[in-house]
Design a protein around this motif. Structure first.
Motif, mmCIF file in Angstrom:
data_model
loop_
_atom_site.group_PDB
_atom_site.id
_atom_site.type_symbol
_atom_site.label_atom_id
_atom_site.label_comp_id
_atom_site.label_asym_id
_atom_site.label_seq_id
_atom_site.Cartn_x
_atom_site.Cartn_y
_atom_site.Cartn_z
ATOM 1 N N LEU A 1 0.856 -1.232 -0.061
ATOM 2 C CA LEU A 1 -0.111 0.005 0.289
ATOM 3 C C LEU A 1 0.896 1.190 0.076
ATOM 4 O O LEU A 1 0.485 2.147 -0.685
ATOM 5 N N ILE A 2 2.152 1.362 0.787
ATOM 6 C CA ILE A 2 2.857 2.473 0.752
ATOM 7 C C ILE A 2 3.466 2.518 -0.741
ATOM 8 O O ILE A 2 3.549 3.582 -1.159
ATOM 9 N N ALA A 3 3.841 1.406 -1.217
ATOM 10 C CA ALA A 3 4.480 1.504 -2.600
ATOM 11 C C ALA A 3 3.488 2.167 -3.590
ATOM 12 O O ALA A 3 4.007 2.878 -4.563
ATOM 13 N N TYR A 4 2.096 1.655 -3.409
ATOM 14 C CA TYR A 4 1.318 2.466 -4.267
ATOM 15 C C TYR A 4 1.181 3.905 -3.960
ATOM 16 O O TYR A 4 1.206 4.570 -5.051
ATOM 17 N N LEU A 5 1.180 4.418 -2.948
ATOM 18 C CA LEU A 5 1.282 5.795 -2.496
ATOM 19 C C LEU A 5 2.634 6.394 -3.361
ATOM 20 O O LEU A 5 2.450 7.435 -3.970
ATOM 21 N N ILE A 6 3.623 5.854 -3.248
ATOM 22 C CA ILE A 6 4.744 6.365 -3.482
ATOM 23 C C ILE A 6 4.716 6.400 -5.270
ATOM 24 O O ILE A 6 4.954 7.676 -5.793
ATOM 25 N N GLN B 1 12.801 13.212 -0.492
ATOM 26 C CA GLN B 1 14.253 13.134 -1.266
ATOM 27 C C GLN B 1 14.722 11.743 -1.616
ATOM 28 O O GLN B 1 15.382 11.757 -2.493
ATOM 29 N N SER B 2 14.216 10.851 -0.862
ATOM 30 C CA SER B 2 14.818 9.410 -0.961
ATOM 31 C C SER B 2 13.671 8.327 -1.008
ATOM 32 O O SER B 2 12.546 8.934 -0.268
ATOM 33 N N ARG B 3 13.888 7.299 -1.574
ATOM 34 C CA ARG B 3 12.811 6.139 -1.155
ATOM 35 C C ARG B 3 12.916 6.035 0.234
ATOM 36 O O ARG B 3 11.661 5.688 0.575
ATOM 37 N N VAL B 4 13.759 5.861 0.792
ATOM 38 C CA VAL B 4 13.551 5.323 2.352
ATOM 39 C C VAL B 4 12.878 6.428 3.308
ATOM 40 O O VAL B 4 11.896 6.143 3.990
ATOM 41 N N ALA B 5 13.205 7.905 2.911
ATOM 42 C CA ALA B 5 12.081 8.937 3.350
ATOM 43 C C ALA B 5 10.716 8.782 2.892
ATOM 44 O O ALA B 5 9.856 9.066 3.804
ATOM 45 N N GLU B 6 10.417 8.449 1.900
ATOM 46 C CA GLU B 6 9.077 8.182 1.249
ATOM 47 C C GLU B 6 8.452 7.167 1.851
ATOM 48 O O GLU B 6 7.194 7.007 2.379
ATOM 49 N N VAL B 7 9.103 5.801 2.267
ATOM 50 C CA VAL B 7 8.555 4.835 2.935
ATOM 51 C C VAL B 7 8.373 5.156 4.561
ATOM 52 O O VAL B 7 7.030 4.853 4.982
ATOM 53 N N TYR B 8 9.108 5.802 4.882
ATOM 54 C CA TYR B 8 8.745 6.356 6.476
ATOM 55 C C TYR B 8 7.464 7.215 6.525
ATOM 56 O O TYR B 8 6.742 7.176 7.363
ATOM 57 N N LYS B 9 7.539 8.052 5.531
ATOM 58 C CA LYS B 9 6.376 9.063 5.279
ATOM 59 C C LYS B 9 5.008 8.194 5.040
ATOM 60 O O LYS B 9 3.984 8.675 5.778
ATOM 61 N N GLY B 10 5.167 7.192 4.330
ATOM 62 C CA GLY B 10 4.222 6.165 4.300
ATOM 63 C C GLY B 10 3.657 5.534 5.447
ATOM 64 O O GLY B 10 2.403 5.443 5.635
ATOM 65 N N ARG B 11 4.584 5.089 6.188
ATOM 66 C CA ARG B 11 4.085 4.533 7.394
ATOM 67 C C ARG B 11 3.512 5.518 8.350
ATOM 68 O O ARG B 11 2.421 5.199 8.999
ATOM 69 N N SER B 12 3.928 6.730 8.414
ATOM 70 C CA SER B 12 3.348 7.817 9.355
ATOM 71 C C SER B 12 2.014 7.839 8.636
ATOM 72 O O SER B 12 0.975 8.240 9.452
ATOM 73 N N LEU C 1 -0.279 5.943 7.118
ATOM 74 C CA LEU C 1 -1.153 4.904 7.427
ATOM 75 C C LEU C 1 -1.472 4.761 8.928
ATOM 76 O O LEU C 1 -2.568 4.589 9.498
ATOM 77 N N ASN C 2 -0.469 5.218 9.818
ATOM 78 C CA ASN C 2 -0.662 5.262 11.257
ATOM 79 C C ASN C 2 -1.696 6.282 11.662
ATOM 80 O O ASN C 2 -2.397 6.046 12.762
ATOM 81 N N LYS C 3 -1.623 7.375 10.886
ATOM 82 C CA LYS C 3 -2.657 8.455 11.283
ATOM 83 C C LYS C 3 -3.832 8.018 10.915
ATOM 84 O O LYS C 3 -4.765 8.345 11.509
ATOM 85 N N LEU C 4 -4.074 7.207 9.668
ATOM 86 C CA LEU C 4 -5.324 6.735 9.228
ATOM 87 C C LEU C 4 -5.899 5.778 10.090
ATOM 88 O O LEU C 4 -7.268 5.668 10.470
ATOM 89 N N GLU C 5 -5.197 5.070 10.824
ATOM 90 C CA GLU C 5 -5.583 4.016 11.803
ATOM 91 C C GLU C 5 -6.106 4.648 12.963
ATOM 92 O O GLU C 5 -6.949 4.150 13.518
ATOM 93 N N ASN C 6 -5.123 5.605 13.413
ATOM 94 C CA ASN C 6 -5.375 6.204 14.539
ATOM 95 C C ASN C 6 -7.007 7.024 14.671
ATOM 96 O O ASN C 6 -7.621 6.999 15.857
ATOM 97 N N VAL D 1 -3.096 -4.251 6.146
ATOM 98 C CA VAL D 1 -4.078 -3.299 6.455
ATOM 99 C C VAL D 1 -5.507 -3.439 6.096
ATOM 100 O O VAL D 1 -5.771 -3.396 5.015
ATOM 101 N N PRO D 2 -6.419 -3.862 6.853
ATOM 102 C CA PRO D 2 -7.707 -4.043 6.523
ATOM 103 C C PRO D 2 -8.458 -2.377 6.706
ATOM 104 O O PRO D 2 -8.028 -1.683 7.444
ATOM 105 N N MET D 3 -9.460 -2.353 5.368
ATOM 106 C CA MET D 3 -9.952 -1.077 5.343
ATOM 107 C C MET D 3 -11.476 -1.447 5.819
ATOM 108 O O MET D 3 -12.085 -2.436 5.341
#
Length: 212
Positions: free
Chosen positions: A41-46, A54-65, A67-72, A88-90
């Motif tokens: 799901l994070i890869a789709y968003l990226i 600026q980097s793929r690693v930073a994008e992955v961390y942003k994606g995880r953040s 998803l965490n907010k959407l779960e919260n 991740v179930p919707m």
């Protein structure tokens, strides 16, 4: 209905709208079809450009953040382990609302679990389509007779079509904006891609993927 609720902040109206949606929705799939591997799901968003860092690693961390907010806020349910995958179930009502928003603008086509043996009819592949889901069907091949004109289509989810074994080159010729092609959970598949789709990301957890 989703468009009609824009700007409405009365909680009673939203509860009524969700109840109407619950009563009117017609679905043949179950909760399993609403579950996505978290990292996919994070890869789709990226790859769709929703997340840009600026980097793929930073994008992955942003994606995880994200998803965490959407779960919260309960727009996504808490991640669940399926074997080695964190998925991740919707919530089904959130899923249906999102589908309606896409379909009101003719931007989405969802045929998940529709027992399809072949692609939807040509007239359903409109030029405004942005995302298409053909998850969990029995499609065996996409022959050369299919060449949809969907220049804005960015995501095609065709995973869990376990008998899908061939996609003709002509299918992609007018899909100039395609960025994500998910072929995961297919057994073996042959793609013919002799033209330029520079930004295409192929997700394929299958036993054999052959690209010509």
């Amino acid at each position: 209905m989703a468009g009609a609720m824009k700007g409405v902040d009365d909680i009673k109206e939203w509860r009524n709208a969700l109840e109407d949606l619950r009563q009117s929705r017609v679905r043949q799939d179950d909760m399993e079809e609403d579950v996505f591997p978290r990292e996919d799901l994070i890869a789709y968003l990226i790859d769709e450009g929703v997340i840009k860092q600026q980097s793929r690693v930073a994008e992955v961390y942003k994606g995880r953040s994200m998803l965490n907010k959407l779960e919260n806020v309960s727009l996504l349910e808490s991640a669940t382990r399926y074997g080695d995958l964190s998925c991740v179930p919707m919530h089904d009502l959130i899923r249906d609302m999102a589908i309606q928003l896409q379909q009101e603008n003719s931007q989405g086509m969802v045929k998940s679990g529709a027992q399809l043996n072949e692609l939807p009819d040509t007239e359903e592949w409109t030029e405004n389509l942005v995302r298409v889901s053909l998850i969990q069907n029995q499609i065996e091949e996409i022959p050369s007779s299919y060449s949809p004109r969907c220049p804005s289509l960015s995501t095609l989810l065709s995973c869990t079509n376990k008998y899908l074994k061939f996609i003709a080159e002509s299918f992609f010729k007018k899909l100039h904006g395609l960025k994500v092609l998910d072929l995961s959970c297919t057994l073996r598949i042959c793609l013919i891609l002799s033209f330029d789709l520079v930004s295409l990301c192929i997700v394929a957890h299958c036993s054999l993927l052959v690209i010509y």
